[in-house]
Design an enzyme around this catalytic site. Structure first.
Site, mmCIF file in Angstrom:
data_model
loop_
_atom_site.group_PDB
_atom_site.id
_atom_site.type_symbol
_atom_site.label_atom_id
_atom_site.label_comp_id
_atom_site.label_asym_id
_atom_site.label_seq_id
_atom_site.Cartn_x
_atom_site.Cartn_y
_atom_site.Cartn_z
ATOM 1 C CG ASN A 1 -16.868 53.647 -11.290
ATOM 2 O OD1 ASN A 1 -15.631 54.914 -11.670
ATOM 3 N ND2 ASN A 1 -17.711 53.280 -12.249
ATOM 4 C CG HIS B 1 -15.035 52.746 -18.722
ATOM 5 N ND1 HIS B 1 -15.741 53.068 -20.194
ATOM 6 C CD2 HIS B 1 -15.588 54.096 -17.997
ATOM 7 C CE1 HIS B 1 -16.409 54.092 -19.865
ATOM 8 N NE2 HIS B 1 -16.547 55.046 -18.543
ATOM 9 C CG HIS C 1 -21.491 89.719 -28.194
ATOM 10 N ND1 HIS C 1 -20.234 89.275 -28.072
ATOM 11 C CD2 HIS C 1 -22.366 89.606 -27.401
ATOM 12 C CE1 HIS C 1 -19.917 89.636 -26.862
ATOM 13 N NE2 HIS C 1 -21.467 89.175 -26.057
#
Length: 677
Positions: free
Chosen positions: A197, A273, A483
């Site tokens: 849309n 919206h 990490h």
């Protein structure tokens, strides 16, 4: 069943159009009454949803959990009134009064669809993109069960997954990850309708999004179609039929819609919206639909009767499926029994009979010992199903002789998720939602950050999903701070209904997997070490079964009350065990508590918690190579914590641990300082 004002008639030439407009009117009235919500998407996509529920989907409103049903996922969860309207109109356990209570505290119609709240809602959506991943997981589940159980082309396991997604969904990376793997696998049982849309909250999508989505999905190896007008029921029907007929590829149907369709002043703009239309605009919109402006929440008798035909049709579909299954069960009694047991989440007898028992001679990383426990269970429990985010050589979670789950090989138990942590975890949620699996996925603990949205939703829905995350601390070593998780353990423990389990040795890792298999209300996350850890001598300590209660006394000085309690988890548990001996040499009385799962421990009754951590013993020292926040509850104001307040470093694991103070000598020193206060 009729509405209170059912005698009012609507001028119309087409019952289909009246039914479509009924969805729209219920939406705008509910949003207006709540003075909150998103009416634009339902107004634009009402024709699509109407066709799915009344013509194409196999579903039974009176038994929303019937296995043979097609699943519908509203990935664009902000358009929840589209789904609530359909559920009410087609006869699910949701009343018109529930529609009137949209977005109100305690209602069955919350702002976004909630899996636990309303029968017929297949998954909790709201964070955009998650529903796409869930749909892919459901499709994988259906394909695997079909490959395992289908015999003689019974058609019992050929249900499909339909979904509606938005521009916003397809901007999110998790949707791209999931769509990519769906195309790679050739999941031909998905039909995804894309509401194109061109509007987001900020304005036109061209502010940030001008790609050709269809070409992207072509590259993903999806079957793609384009419908120029969302109000063209004939074109929509043909596209959906084509999508269903395409069984070798997933299907995307781009539907060009107008957000807020019918609103004279707001349609096609961001004003439609996420705001109510306003009283005057509601009136004008209903006039455009040729609908009565009063009373609100009006549904014509003949429209409601047409929708409610779904009830009889659904009962007939389920009855036909059940008759087929009876025939199937007579011919395939063993398979039918397995199928029924797995849907009931029944673990087979002896599922844990071959779980390993480790001795002090076994010095193993908990990722290794947990892997051995998983392997023993997988031999007995075929519906344990999962893989890794391209890290199996490090996480050790593949199922030996389980076969790969791949295009054309859907009977395999080892899906390869690729380097897609977020997509993987969202797909796992879909597998769990579908039913028939205990799904798991693995990666490194640091990368839970990539997957946090899906992990949180698994917890919100209380799904039985297993997240196996290894490399759980600075003990990772050479890979360095990118990490080495620091804040992850504390933040994951803060997620309600997520059980974090960080085993301290090989036998606690076995208990972690035992917990996984029996913990049905909510996901479990296993945090496992990369580096080896000693296996504690259980002949001199409490058995590892105590880990099932989250925290337990593993060892203590005999003959007198403890001066101090040392608490540890994971690879640091052995440090506090060894520190106890040195403190005893210095005349101190010490209790050691293993705390593999703070979440489970906090669920124990107060009497048990006090037996492990007596209130009278106020000197407590916790040791964990991570952020310290979650430990303050257990050590109190008079306690201390050895943890991490910075990022880690790259180097040999043992050197990195020593550099940051994770040594027996430092534990002893800090304990003595605490006792000297």
């Amino acid at each position: 069943m009729a509405t209170a004002s059912a005698q009012i008639k609507v001028n119309r030439s087409d019952l289909d159009q009246t039914c479509v407009n009924a969805i729209r009117v219920l939406t705008i009235d509910a949003v207006q009454k709540a003075n909150s919500g998103h009416c634009g998407l339902p107004m634009g996509m009402a024709p699509v949803a109407y066709l799915l529920y009344t013509r194409f989907m196999r579903h039974n409103p009176k038994n929303p959990k019937w296995f043979g049903r097609d699943r519908f996922v509203l990935s664009a969860g902000h358009g929840s009134m589209l789904l609530y309207s359909l559920l009410y109109l087609t006869g699910y356990d949701i009343a018109l009064d529930d529609i009137k209570q949209f977005r109100q505290l305690g209602s069955k119609t919350p702002g976004h669809p909630e899996y636990w709240c309303v029968p017929g809602v297949e998954t909790t959506t709201g964070p955009l993109g998650q529903g796409v991943g869930n749909a892919v997981g459901m499709a994988m589940a259906a394909k695997h069960l079909e490959a395992r159980f289908e015999r003689d082309k019974s058609g019992l396991f050929d249900h499909r997954i339909f979904g509606i997604c938005s521009d916003g969904d397809l901007m999110e990376g998790v949707a791209s990850e999931a769509a990519s793997i769906a195309g790679h696998l050739g999941l031909g049982n998905i039909v995804l309708l894309y509401d194109d849309n061109h509007v987001t909250i900020d304005g036109h999508t061209e502010l940030s999004f001008d790609e050709d989505v269809v070409k992207r999905f072509d590259a993903y190896k999806w079957h793609t179609q384009d419908v120029a007008d969302a109000n063209d029921l004939e074109a929509l029907s043909k596209a959906i039929e084509n999508g269903i007929a395409e069984t070798s590829r997933p299907s995307l149907i781009r539907v060009h819609s107008i957000i807020g369709y019918g609103s004279p002043h707001k349609q096609g703009t961001s004003a439609a919206h996420s705001n109510p239309l306003g009283v005057e605009e509601v009136k004008l919109t209903k006039e455009f639909y040729k609908y009565p402006t009063e009373p609100p929440f009006f549904v014509p008798d003949d429209a409601l009767a047409h929708f409610r035909e779904c009830v009889e049709r659904g009962e007939e579909m389920e009855s036909a499926w059940s008759t087929k299954f009876e025939t199937y069960a007579k011919k395939n009694s063993v398979l039918a029994g397995e199928f029924q047991a797995v849907l009931a989440k029944e673990l087979p007898n002896g599922w844990d009979a071959e779980l390993p028992v480790f001795t002090p001679k076994d010095s193993l990383a908990t990722r290794v010992s947990a892997s051995q426990a998983e392997a023993a269970i997988a031999k007995k429990v075929w519906f344990l199903f999962g893989g890794s985010a391209d890290l199996n050589e490090s996480t050790f979670t593949d199922i030996k002789d389980g076969g790969d789950f791949e295009r054309g090989q859907f009977d395999g138990r080892n899906p390869h998720f690729g380097i897609r942590e977020h997509g993987m975890c969202s797909i796992l949620n879909g597998l769990a939602l579908h039913g028939g699996f205990i799904p798991y996925g693995s990666s490194f603990l640091c990368f839970t950050d990539y997957a946090r949205g899906a992990i949180r939703l698994a917890a919100l829905m209380e799904l039985q999903v297993v997240f196996v995350f290894t490399h759980d601390s600075i003990g990772v070593g050479e890979d360095g701070p990118t990490h080495e998780p620091i804040e992850q353990l504390a933040s994951l423990r803060a997620i309600p209904h997520l059980t974090v389990f960080r085993p301290g040795d090989a036998n606690e890792a076995v208990e972690a997997w035992r917990t996984v298999m029996t913990h049905t209300q909510g996901p479990v996350l296993l945090a496992l070490s990369r580096q080896k850890v000693p296996t504690l001598d259980r002949t001199k300590m409490a058995p590892a079964s105590g880990a099932r209660r989250g925290g337990y006394v593993i060892s203590e000085t005999q003959g007198r009350p403890a001066d101090i309690i040392l608490l540890g988890s994971g690879s640091e548990l052995s440090l506090v065990v060894d520190a106890k001996a040195k403190l005893e040499d210095k005349g101190k009385s010490v209790r050691v508590v293993s705390m593999p799962s703070e979440n489970i421990f906090e669920q124990q009754d107060q009497a048990y918690r006090d037996s492990v951590l007596p209130p009278a013993i106020r000197r407590r020292l916790a040791v964990e190579a991570g952020a310290t926040m979650s430990w303050y509850r257990w050590v109190g104001l008079d306690g201390d914590i050895i943890g991490m307040t910075t990022y880690g470093a790259s180097g040999k694991s043992e050197e990195v641990m020593k550099h940051f103070g994770f040594t027996v000598d430092n534990v002893v020193e800090r304990a003595l300082k605490l006792l000297a206060r």
